[in-house]
Design an enzyme around this catalytic site. Structure first.
Site, PDB file in Angstrom:
ATOM      1  N   GLN A  78       0.837  -1.197   0.000  1.00  0.00           N
ATOM      2  CA  GLN A  78       0.000   0.000   0.000  1.00  0.00           C
ATOM      3  C   GLN A  78       0.871   1.246   0.000  1.00  0.00           C
ATOM      4  O   GLN A  78       1.104   1.851   1.046  1.00  0.00           O
ATOM      5  CB  GLN A  78      -0.889  -0.037   1.245  1.00  0.00           C
ATOM      6  N   PHE A  79       1.369   1.651  -1.168  1.00  0.00           N
ATOM      7  CA  PHE A  79       2.242   2.818  -1.233  1.00  0.00           C
ATOM      8  C   PHE A  79       1.518   4.088  -0.818  1.00  0.00           C
ATOM      9  O   PHE A  79       2.139   5.058  -0.389  1.00  0.00           O
ATOM     10  CB  PHE A  79       2.863   2.974  -2.627  1.00  0.00           C
ATOM     11  N   THR A  80       0.191   4.102  -0.875  1.00  0.00           N
ATOM     12  CA  THR A  80      -0.559   5.314  -0.531  1.00  0.00           C
ATOM     13  C   THR A  80      -0.488   5.653   0.959  1.00  0.00           C
ATOM     14  O   THR A  80      -0.919   6.734   1.364  1.00  0.00           O
ATOM     15  CB  THR A  80      -2.032   5.209  -0.968  1.00  0.00           C
TER      16      THR A  80
END
Length: 148
Positions: A78-80
């Site tokens: 989950q890079f966000t």
């Protein structure tokens, strides 16, 4: 490294309308990395997650860890989690780790968790994923290795 942990009764991740990973009770981990992360961050969070006592004992108190309840993990990249939202209305993701490093760290993290005997299901790094889960509690814990 950042991890958002949710205690769940069940969870699954679907990619292209196919179930890619599924678990019964345990944790869903949303996992993000930055370029300065390495083995120390992986070790720290592996220890913290495996020893987190948020499952009920016989007296109904949150006193048991994942291994004590034979729980499972669904780990989702989950890079966000590194979204910068202070300017404007469109988040910036420049603080997120470069995909080459983040992919390597994500795989290492999941391997470390699985090496302890815990069942670890995963999403697919960089894929468009649909995550379905049934929260248990709800219990949500946020970890950030920059704030140990």
């Amino acid at each position: 490294m950042r991890v958002v942990l949710q205690r769940v009764k069940e969870a699954q991740v679907t990619i292209d309308e196919q179930v890619h990973g599924a678990i019964n009770h345990g944790f869903v981990l949303l996992v993000g990395f930055e370029d300065t992360d390495g083995q120390a961050e992986l070790d720290y969070l592996t220890h913290k997650i495996l020893n987190l006592r948020v499952f009920s004992d016989a007296a109904g108190k949150m006193n048991l860890n994942l291994q004590q309840v034979a729980g499972e993990i669904l780990s989702i990249s989950q890079f966000t989690l590194y979204a910068e939202t202070t300017h404007g209305n469109r988040p910036s993701f420049t603080a997120a780790g470069a995909p080459e490093l983040a992919t390597k760290l994500y795989d290492q993290f999941n391997h470390q968790l699985a090496a302890t005997g815990i069942k670890v299901a995963t999403g697919e790094f960089g894929a468009d994923m649909q995550v379905a889960l049934v929260n248990d509690g709800p219990v949500t814990i946020c970890y950030d290795t920059d704030r140990k």
